[in-house]
Structure formats: structure tokens, C-alpha cells
Design a protein around this motif. Structure first.
Motif, PDB file in Angstrom:
ATOM      1  N   SER A 188      28.000  31.754  38.574  1.00 54.16           N
ATOM      2  CA  SER A 188      26.696  32.209  38.010  1.00 54.16           C
ATOM      3  C   SER A 188      26.025  32.874  38.673  1.00 54.16           C
ATOM      4  O   SER A 188      25.269  33.672  38.145  1.00 54.16           O
ATOM      5  CB  SER A 188      26.346  30.986  36.999  1.00 54.16           C
ATOM      6  OG  SER A 188      25.796  30.253  38.051  1.00 54.16           O
ATOM      7  N   GLY A 189      26.204  32.931  39.815  1.00 54.08           N
ATOM      8  CA  GLY A 189      25.583  33.649  40.967  1.00 54.08           C
ATOM      9  C   GLY A 189      25.981  35.009  41.128  1.00 54.08           C
ATOM     10  O   GLY A 189      25.224  35.950  41.765  1.00 54.08           O
ATOM     11  N   MET A 190      27.252  35.422  40.886  1.00 57.15           N
ATOM     12  CA  MET A 190      27.689  36.748  40.898  1.00 57.15           C
ATOM     13  C   MET A 190      26.901  37.778  40.451  1.00 57.15           C
ATOM     14  O   MET A 190      26.789  37.619  38.745  1.00 57.15           O
ATOM     15  CB  MET A 190      29.186  36.900  40.483  1.00 57.15           C
ATOM     16  CG  MET A 190      30.013  35.767  41.221  1.00 57.15           C
ATOM     17  SD  MET A 190      30.307  36.524  43.109  1.00 57.15           S
ATOM     18  CE  MET A 190      32.052  37.137  42.452  1.00 57.15           C
ATOM     19  N   PRO A 191      26.260  38.844  40.992  1.00 62.90           N
ATOM     20  CA  PRO A 191      25.402  39.564  40.299  1.00 62.90           C
ATOM     21  C   PRO A 191      25.974  40.356  39.167  1.00 62.90           C
ATOM     22  O   PRO A 191      25.096  40.482  38.291  1.00 62.90           O
ATOM     23  CB  PRO A 191      24.692  40.262  41.551  1.00 62.90           C
ATOM     24  CG  PRO A 191      25.845  40.162  42.466  1.00 62.90           C
ATOM     25  CD  PRO A 191      26.363  38.934  42.373  1.00 62.90           C
ATOM     26  N   GLU A 192      26.950  40.911  39.353  1.00 61.66           N
ATOM     27  CA  GLU A 192      27.472  41.781  38.335  1.00 61.66           C
ATOM     28  C   GLU A 192      28.794  42.021  38.352  1.00 61.66           C
ATOM     29  O   GLU A 192      29.639  41.248  39.198  1.00 61.66           O
ATOM     30  CB  GLU A 192      27.060  43.352  38.842  1.00 61.66           C
ATOM     31  CG  GLU A 192      25.474  43.735  38.694  1.00 61.66           C
ATOM     32  CD  GLU A 192      25.169  44.901  39.500  1.00 61.66           C
ATOM     33  OE1 GLU A 192      25.857  45.719  39.120  1.00 61.66           O
ATOM     34  OE2 GLU A 192      24.011  45.100  39.968  1.00 61.66           O
ATOM     35  N   ASP A 193      29.555  42.635  37.185  1.00 63.89           N
ATOM     36  CA  ASP A 193      30.871  42.685  37.240  1.00 63.89           C
ATOM     37  C   ASP A 193      31.635  43.317  38.340  1.00 63.89           C
ATOM     38  O   ASP A 193      32.773  43.351  38.560  1.00 63.89           O
ATOM     39  CB  ASP A 193      31.351  43.278  35.811  1.00 63.89           C
ATOM     40  CG  ASP A 193      31.179  42.625  34.718  1.00 63.89           C
ATOM     41  OD1 ASP A 193      31.165  43.033  33.491  1.00 63.89           O
ATOM     42  OD2 ASP A 193      30.908  41.271  35.112  1.00 63.89           O
ATOM     43  N   ARG A 194      30.797  43.839  39.177  1.00 62.06           N
ATOM     44  CA  ARG A 194      31.370  44.518  40.235  1.00 62.06           C
ATOM     45  C   ARG A 194      31.809  43.604  41.456  1.00 62.06           C
ATOM     46  O   ARG A 194      32.470  44.282  42.287  1.00 62.06           O
ATOM     47  CB  ARG A 194      30.275  45.719  40.721  1.00 62.06           C
ATOM     48  CG  ARG A 194      29.725  46.732  39.889  1.00 62.06           C
ATOM     49  CD  ARG A 194      28.661  47.690  40.543  1.00 62.06           C
ATOM     50  NE  ARG A 194      27.307  47.050  40.793  1.00 62.06           N
ATOM     51  CZ  ARG A 194      27.150  46.759  42.144  1.00 62.06           C
ATOM     52  NH1 ARG A 194      27.877  47.105  43.195  1.00 62.06           N
ATOM     53  NH2 ARG A 194      26.193  46.403  42.512  1.00 62.06           N
ATOM     54  N   PHE A 195      31.309  42.434  41.538  1.00 64.13           N
ATOM     55  CA  PHE A 195      31.522  41.524  42.329  1.00 64.13           C
ATOM     56  C   PHE A 195      32.636  40.566  41.673  1.00 64.13           C
ATOM     57  O   PHE A 195      32.609  40.333  40.375  1.00 64.13           O
ATOM     58  CB  PHE A 195      30.391  40.624  42.586  1.00 64.13           C
ATOM     59  CG  PHE A 195      29.213  41.189  43.404  1.00 64.13           C
ATOM     60  CD1 PHE A 195      28.375  42.305  42.687  1.00 64.13           C
ATOM     61  CD2 PHE A 195      29.206  40.813  44.701  1.00 64.13           C
ATOM     62  CE1 PHE A 195      27.466  42.963  43.809  1.00 64.13           C
ATOM     63  CE2 PHE A 195      28.125  41.391  45.441  1.00 64.13           C
ATOM     64  CZ  PHE A 195      27.221  42.524  45.102  1.00 64.13           C
ATOM     65  N   SER A 196      33.639  40.303  42.598  1.00 72.50           N
ATOM     66  CA  SER A 196      34.562  39.195  42.192  1.00 72.50           C
ATOM     67  C   SER A 196      35.156  38.629  43.464  1.00 72.50           C
ATOM     68  O   SER A 196      35.010  39.259  44.583  1.00 72.50           O
ATOM     69  CB  SER A 196      35.900  39.838  41.691  1.00 72.50           C
ATOM     70  OG  SER A 196      36.582  41.020  42.491  1.00 72.50           O
ATOM     71  N   ALA A 197      35.576  37.475  43.323  1.00 72.83           N
ATOM     72  CA  ALA A 197      36.239  36.700  44.222  1.00 72.83           C
ATOM     73  C   ALA A 197      37.257  35.928  43.933  1.00 72.83           C
ATOM     74  O   ALA A 197      37.563  35.751  42.707  1.00 72.83           O
ATOM     75  CB  ALA A 197      35.030  35.542  44.732  1.00 72.83           C
ATOM     76  N   LYS A 198      38.317  35.594  45.149  1.00 71.88           N
ATOM     77  CA  LYS A 198      39.552  34.954  44.755  1.00 71.88           C
ATOM     78  C   LYS A 198      39.751  33.870  45.875  1.00 71.88           C
ATOM     79  O   LYS A 198      39.127  34.026  47.009  1.00 71.88           O
ATOM     80  CB  LYS A 198      40.629  36.081  44.826  1.00 71.88           C
ATOM     81  CG  LYS A 198      40.576  36.851  43.717  1.00 71.88           C
ATOM     82  CD  LYS A 198      41.846  37.800  43.752  1.00 71.88           C
ATOM     83  CE  LYS A 198      41.851  38.680  42.459  1.00 71.88           C
ATOM     84  NZ  LYS A 198      42.903  39.633  42.547  1.00 71.88           N
ATOM     85  N   MET A 199      40.302  32.877  45.623  1.00 73.53           N
ATOM     86  CA  MET A 199      41.026  31.896  46.620  1.00 73.53           C
ATOM     87  C   MET A 199      42.522  31.636  46.321  1.00 73.53           C
ATOM     88  O   MET A 199      42.500  30.864  45.741  1.00 73.53           O
ATOM     89  CB  MET A 199      40.054  30.721  46.548  1.00 73.53           C
ATOM     90  CG  MET A 199      40.312  29.753  47.887  1.00 73.53           C
ATOM     91  SD  MET A 199      38.777  28.768  48.121  1.00 73.53           S
ATOM     92  CE  MET A 199      39.406  27.960  49.644  1.00 73.53           C
ATOM     93  N   PRO A 200      43.340  32.588  46.844  1.00 72.74           N
ATOM     94  CA  PRO A 200      44.744  32.338  46.515  1.00 72.74           C
ATOM     95  C   PRO A 200      45.358  30.916  46.885  1.00 72.74           C
ATOM     96  O   PRO A 200      46.199  30.511  46.682  1.00 72.74           O
ATOM     97  CB  PRO A 200      45.261  33.630  47.223  1.00 72.74           C
ATOM     98  CG  PRO A 200      44.344  33.913  48.189  1.00 72.74           C
ATOM     99  CD  PRO A 200      43.021  33.727  47.538  1.00 72.74           C
ATOM    100  N   ASN A 201      44.741  30.644  48.166  1.00 71.83           N
ATOM    101  CA  ASN A 201      45.316  29.225  48.666  1.00 71.83           C
ATOM    102  C   ASN A 201      44.071  28.699  49.413  1.00 71.83           C
ATOM    103  O   ASN A 201      42.995  29.133  49.407  1.00 71.83           O
ATOM    104  CB  ASN A 201      46.335  29.640  49.687  1.00 71.83           C
ATOM    105  CG  ASN A 201      46.104  30.503  50.671  1.00 71.83           C
ATOM    106  OD1 ASN A 201      45.053  30.338  51.678  1.00 71.83           O
ATOM    107  ND2 ASN A 201      46.725  31.766  50.796  1.00 71.83           N
ATOM    108  N   ALA A 202      44.180  27.653  50.043  1.00 75.90           N
ATOM    109  CA  ALA A 202      43.414  26.564  50.653  1.00 75.90           C
ATOM    110  C   ALA A 202      42.655  26.876  52.038  1.00 75.90           C
ATOM    111  O   ALA A 202      41.843  26.644  52.347  1.00 75.90           O
ATOM    112  CB  ALA A 202      43.963  25.040  50.966  1.00 75.90           C
ATOM    113  N   SER A 203      43.461  28.194  52.680  1.00 72.24           N
ATOM    114  CA  SER A 203      42.830  28.608  53.762  1.00 72.24           C
ATOM    115  C   SER A 203      42.452  29.991  53.718  1.00 72.24           C
ATOM    116  O   SER A 203      42.073  30.803  54.731  1.00 72.24           O
ATOM    117  CB  SER A 203      44.017  28.467  54.857  1.00 72.24           C
ATOM    118  OG  SER A 203      45.185  29.309  54.334  1.00 72.24           O
TER     119      SER A 203
END
Lengths: 113, 114
Positions: free
Chosen positions: B58-73
């Protein structure tokens, strides 16, 4: 909503004197209160924390006190040194099972040699 | 322990370019947080992962921002396209258990968008 107020925003002390920073939180269910020190160009580093079942905690020159009734907690630094100069942030975690911290706005501490 | 590792430490880019910030959490930690720090708004939580799954973005400001976590590290925060108002310091933090434990911050990435 949840809120943490931090005072003062800036603090200058002479080397060797004590420094006190105070934070007040709004959510009475808050149960964890960390303090972070952020030096220029670095990330916040945890320096001390306290949980709601404890009234005071000390680690060498640093201590934190918690008053649950008044909903405020304070950071005390004794015998300040120039290397204590930094921005200090308090935070409160609203309740068990949540992950969000509510951060204070920071206090810039300057220790004058 | 090496602590939270972030790269790059500094990034200067031009408006419209794609920016990717990287984070390696502390080994064994199952919670990861991305924050943005500015003078005006202080520390803002952008996104929280638990066991590699985004729990709160919910804190991601806009659709221009994206985040991923493909694995634990490993985790990435991407901005595409970047804008001058994205200039800030971006921190990654990790904790052993997001709901109960202390968050440990990385050194941050200072992003400047020209």
C-alpha cells in the motif's frame, strides 16, 4: 491514526553532558519501541529497544525508559561524545502480529567538543 | 554476519530511465521491508514481504514502482520510468519475523533522478 511525536527536533550538548530525547505514541496497544541512530550517509542502526512489559533498559551509556500510562518513552545518553552526533529516530510498533513501525520525525543531536 | 546488503550505494539517472535497486537480507530472516527516506516525508514504508510473498504494498507510490523477491536472499525495487521526484534514499530492512522482531536496515541507495 497512529502517530509518534518526537522532541526536540535538534539538540546541542557539550561533550560529557547528558542528552534526552522524548517520544509520545498514540496507540495504547503498542508493545515494542526501538531507537535507531543514523549517521550521515548510513542506514538507521538499532541502538537500544524496549518492550511494553519493561519500564527501563540500560546498555552502557544509553538507557531507554517507558511510561505506558502516559504513552511516552525516552532515550537517555550519558557522558556524550562527539561520535554520538547523529540523527536519532524513535519508533513504536502498534500491536502484536503487526509489522509496521510508526517512526518519529527524528532528532539531530550535535555533541560539541 | 554481513548485515543487510544493498546495491548500488549511489545511482544517478535521467528522467524516464529504468532504475533497479537490489537488496540481500540477513541470512535466516523471513521478512523484508523497502523504505524511502526524504527530508519532507521522513521514512516511508513502501512494501513488506514475508517468506518472499508481498504482504502489503500500500505504500508503493505509483504503478511505476514494483518490487520482487524471487527467493529468500534477494529482492529488487524497480522504478520505470523514473522521475525527478523519485530522488530519495531507499532502504531495505529485514527481520527474523516481521510481526515480532527488530528490523535491521541496510546502508541505503541514494537515488538522484535528473
Amino acid at each position: 491514526g497512529e502517530n509518534v511525536e518526537q522532541h526536540p527536533s535538534t539538540l546541542s550538548v557539550q561533550e560529557g553532558d547528558s542528552a534526552v530525547i522524548k517520544c509520545t505514541y498514540s496507540d495504547s496497544a503498542s508493545n515494542y519501541f526501538p531507537w535507531y541512530k543514523q549517521e550521515l550517509g548510513k542506514g538507521p542502526q538499532l541502538i537500544i529497544d524496549i518492550r511494553s512489559n519493561v519500564g527501563e533498559k540500560k546498555d552502557q551509556r544509553i538507557a531507554v525508559t517507558l511510561n505506558k500510562t502516559a504513552k511516552h518513552f525516552s532515550l537517555h545518553i550519558t557522558e556524550t561524545q562527539p561520535e554520538d552526533s547523529a540523527v536519532y529516530f524513535c519508533a513504536a510498533k502498534p500491536s502484536s502480529g503487526t509489522y509496521k513501525y510508526i517512526f518519529g520525525t527524528g532528532t539531530r543531536l550535535k555533541v560539541l567538543a | 554476519d554481513a548485515g543487510v546488503i544493498q546495491s548500488p550505494r549511489h545511482e544517478v539517472t535521467e528522467m524516464g530511465q529504468e532504475v533497479t535497486l537490489r537488496c540481500k537480507p540477513i541470512s535466516g530472516h523471513n521478512s523484508l521491508f523497502w523504505y524511502r527516506q526524504t527530508m519532507m516525508r521522513g521514512l516511508e514504508l513502501l512494501i513488506y514481504f514475508n517468506n518472499n510473498v508481498p504482504i502489503d504494498d500500500s505504500g508503493m507510490p505509483e504503478d511505476r514502482f514494483s518490487a520482487k523477491m524471487p527467493n529468500a536472499s534477494f529482492s529488487t525495487l524497480k522504478i520505470q520510468p523514473s522521475e525527478p521526484r523519485d530522488s530519495a534514499v531507499y532502504f531495505c530492512a529485514s527481520s527474523a519475523d516481521g510481526s515480532t522482531d527488530t528490523q535491521y536496515f541496510g546502508p541505503g541507495t541514494r537515488l538522484t533522478v535528473l
